[in-house]
Design a protein around this motif. Structure first.
Motif, PDB file in Angstrom:
ATOM      1  N   ARG A   1     -43.201  44.450 -20.403  1.00 61.21           N
ATOM      2  CA  ARG A   1     -42.613  43.451 -19.498  1.00 61.21           C
ATOM      3  C   ARG A   1     -41.094  43.615 -19.414  1.00 61.21           C
ATOM      4  NH1 ARG A   1     -46.103  39.286 -18.065  1.00 61.21           N
ATOM      5  NH2 ARG A   1     -47.876  38.876 -19.455  1.00 61.21           N
ATOM      6  N   LYS A   2     -40.471  43.879 -20.543  1.00 57.63           N
ATOM      7  CA  LYS A   2     -39.014  44.000 -20.578  1.00 57.63           C
ATOM      8  C   LYS A   2     -38.533  45.143 -19.688  1.00 57.63           C
ATOM      9  CE  LYS A   2     -35.234  45.218 -23.742  1.00 57.63           C
ATOM     10  NZ  LYS A   2     -34.889  45.566 -25.152  1.00 57.63           N
ATOM     11  N   HIS A   3     -39.252  46.265 -19.709  1.00 56.78           N
ATOM     12  CA  HIS A   3     -38.798  47.448 -18.982  1.00 56.78           C
ATOM     13  C   HIS A   3     -39.429  47.584 -17.602  1.00 56.78           C
ATOM     14  CE1 HIS A   3     -36.487  49.148 -22.316  1.00 56.78           C
ATOM     15  NE2 HIS A   3     -37.460  48.743 -23.113  1.00 56.78           N
ATOM     16  N   LEU A   4     -40.312  46.661 -17.235  1.00 59.45           N
ATOM     17  CA  LEU A   4     -40.967  46.764 -15.935  1.00 59.45           C
ATOM     18  C   LEU A   4     -39.974  46.799 -14.771  1.00 59.45           C
ATOM     19  CD1 LEU A   4     -43.632  46.913 -14.372  1.00 59.45           C
ATOM     20  CD2 LEU A   4     -43.660  44.402 -14.345  1.00 59.45           C
ATOM     21  N   PRO A   5     -38.879  46.010 -14.782  1.00 56.95           N
ATOM     22  CA  PRO A   5     -37.929  46.094 -13.661  1.00 56.95           C
ATOM     23  C   PRO A   5     -37.404  47.511 -13.418  1.00 56.95           C
ATOM     24  CG  PRO A   5     -37.492  44.126 -14.942  1.00 56.95           C
ATOM     25  CD  PRO A   5     -38.512  44.917 -15.714  1.00 56.95           C
ATOM     26  N   SER A   6     -37.210  48.285 -14.484  1.00 57.88           N
ATOM     27  CA  SER A   6     -36.727  49.658 -14.295  1.00 57.88           C
ATOM     28  C   SER A   6     -37.793  50.521 -13.621  1.00 57.88           C
ATOM     29  CB  SER A   6     -36.322  50.277 -15.636  1.00 57.88           C
ATOM     30  OG  SER A   6     -37.451  50.456 -16.480  1.00 57.88           O
TER      31      SER A   6
ATOM     32  N   LEU B   1     -40.076  49.366 -11.508  1.00 61.87           N
ATOM     33  CA  LEU B   1     -40.103  48.919 -10.113  1.00 61.87           C
ATOM     34  C   LEU B   1     -38.933  49.522  -9.331  1.00 61.87           C
ATOM     35  CD1 LEU B   1     -41.036  45.169 -10.697  1.00 61.87           C
ATOM     36  CD2 LEU B   1     -42.534  46.966  -9.805  1.00 61.87           C
ATOM     37  N   ALA B   2     -37.798  49.722 -10.005  1.00 62.75           N
ATOM     38  CA  ALA B   2     -36.666  50.361  -9.338  1.00 62.75           C
ATOM     39  C   ALA B   2     -36.949  51.833  -9.073  1.00 62.75           C
ATOM     40  CB  ALA B   2     -35.403  50.199 -10.193  1.00 62.75           C
TER      41      ALA B   2
ATOM     42  N   PRO C   1     -40.238  52.057  -5.884  1.00 61.23           N
ATOM     43  CA  PRO C   1     -40.104  50.896  -5.002  1.00 61.23           C
ATOM     44  C   PRO C   1     -41.378  50.549  -4.237  1.00 61.23           C
ATOM     45  CG  PRO C   1     -38.881  52.787  -4.145  1.00 61.23           C
ATOM     46  CD  PRO C   1     -39.306  53.139  -5.530  1.00 61.23           C
TER      47      PRO C   1
ATOM     48  N   THR D   1     -47.255  41.607 -12.168  1.00 63.92           N
ATOM     49  CA  THR D   1     -46.496  41.392 -10.939  1.00 63.92           C
ATOM     50  C   THR D   1     -47.000  40.148 -10.229  1.00 63.92           C
ATOM     51  OG1 THR D   1     -48.023  42.915  -9.856  1.00 63.92           O
ATOM     52  CG2 THR D   1     -45.888  43.802 -10.533  1.00 63.92           C
ATOM     53  N   GLU D   2     -46.153  39.609  -9.356  1.00 63.72           N
ATOM     54  CA  GLU D   2     -46.572  38.432  -8.587  1.00 63.72           C
ATOM     55  C   GLU D   2     -47.710  38.788  -7.643  1.00 63.72           C
ATOM     56  OE1 GLU D   2     -44.657  35.134  -5.489  1.00 63.72           O
ATOM     57  OE2 GLU D   2     -43.383  36.625  -6.487  1.00 63.72           O
TER      58      GLU D   2
END
Length: 375
Positions: free
Chosen positions: A151-156, A158-159, A162, A188-189
């Motif tokens: 969860r912590k690294h998921l934003p990276s 997603l970047a 895309p 994810t939502e």
């Protein structure tokens, strides 16, 4: 199609790759006819062929190696990883995701599962691509130990990707040849991947089934709908309906369609498509196909069955034989189980059939058969 992995002998999954594609198609059609006993009176439509490469919409990648040098692919005979990130079966939108995913394994410290020692956490990465190039990624873990890091690294991730719209964790703790477990945790939502097939947006959830070859699946659904329209059926059941591919393509004003599927996630996806497309007369139920049929009162004009590789089995086959259903559309991925089921329903005779090459370069196939009750 040329494949360096096949030529080097490190992967032989495409067992027929050395044969010309046209010869594969001809042999597959002949094999199906032979297994079915080449029944008299059947109109065989031309085989639906596939693009010989870049046709798969999903990748089931075994994760091995080390956390700093993971492999995505298969295991060799000793249980060690063989990296197949360059496999030509995958379209560009899918294969381009592998390197970022391998980097994410390292960044999130997702220790690959080592089969010989039974140590590690991450077993598989399952990636599906939609016709629009959007992605769903599922991480199959032994436990939820790594969930917080993921969860912590998921934003990276997603970047880096895309087009990634659905990500989830599946928990499969057993040391067994079982791809996934019962527990799914969506990260994810968005929870569904939109699979555009013909003029329908089918909604695939992480544990829902979808055909491997989108273009050939589209042809399969078109042919089924054409046969149903020609017969002017007023009611239909789609047993083993999955995300509703057959049922939703059969939907017409004035036609009642019921889909039955054991997976609640798949049923939810089918219901979402029906709502979005404002399809009249469609209803989906989560339950066992055989139990539904045996408990039913009235029978429809048409029953569509799309069972797993093992086939319908004797109880459902014999029910179809005695039910009085005038027509059955049987979509099979195994001619042997189809032949066994047909033996239990001799009053329902094949009148039309078509082989669809859903899985080029292998002995696997899909065959759609229209059965009509003998007068």
């Amino acid at each position: 199609m040329r494949c360096g992995y096949f030529d080097a002998g490190v992967c032989r999954s495409c067992t027929l790759l050395a044969q010309p594609y046209a010869a594969q198609v001809d042999a597959q059609a002949a094999h199906v006819r032979t297994v079915l006993g080449d029944p008299a009176g059947v109109q065989w439509l031309p085989t639906v062929t596939s693009a010989p490469s870049a046709f798969r919409n999903k990748a089931k990648m075994v994760v091995a190696g080390t956390v700093d040098a993971p492999t995505l692919g298969i295991l060799d005979a000793h249980g060690h990883g063989v990296d197949l990130q360059g496999c030509p079966l995958y379209p560009a939108a899918l294969s381009a995701s592998f390197a970022p995913l391998a980097a994410f394994v390292t960044r999130a410290r997702l220790v690959p599962y080592d089969v010989p020692t039974r140590r590690g956490e991450l077993k598989h990465v399952l990636v599906t691509v939609s016709p629009d190039g959007e992605l769903m990624v599922r991480f199959v873990l032994r436990s939820t130990e790594a969930l917080s890091r993921l969860r912590k690294h998921l934003p990276s991730l997603l970047a880096d990707l895309p087009r990634l719209v659905v990500a989830s964790v599946n928990v499969q703790p057993a040391h067994a040849a079982v791809l996934e477990g019962e527990q799914e945790i969506t990260l994810t939502e968005q929870q569904t991947l939109r699979m555009r097939v013909n003029d329908l947006d089918l909604h695939l959830r992480p544990r829902g089934f979808f055909q491997t070859n989108t273009e050939v699946a589209a042809a399969l659904y078109r042919q089924a709908a054409a046969w149903a329209d020609e017969a002017q059926v007023a009611s239909a059941w789609d047993l083993y309906c999955g995300v509703g591919g057959f049922a939703l393509h059969l939907a017409r004003p004035g036609r009642a369609v019921v889909g039955v599927e054991t997976s609640p996630e798949a049923v939810a996806g089918a219901e979402q498509t029906a709502r979005d497309a404002a399809l009249p007369g469609t209803r989906f139920l989560a339950g066992d196909a055989t139990a539904f049929a045996l408990a039913a009162g009235d029978v429809p004009d048409l029953v569509v069955v799309n069972p797993p590789r093992r086939g319908l089995g004797e109880p459902l086959s014999r029910w179809l034989e005695t039910s009085g259903v005038p027509r059955v559309l049987y979509s099979s991925c195994h001619a042997g189980s189809l032949a066994r089921d047909l033996a239990h329903m001799p009053s329902l005779r094949p009148v039309r059939a078509q082989v669809l090459d859903m899985f080029p370069h292998t002995h696997h196939h899909e065959v759609l058969t229209l059965l009509e009750r003998a007068p």
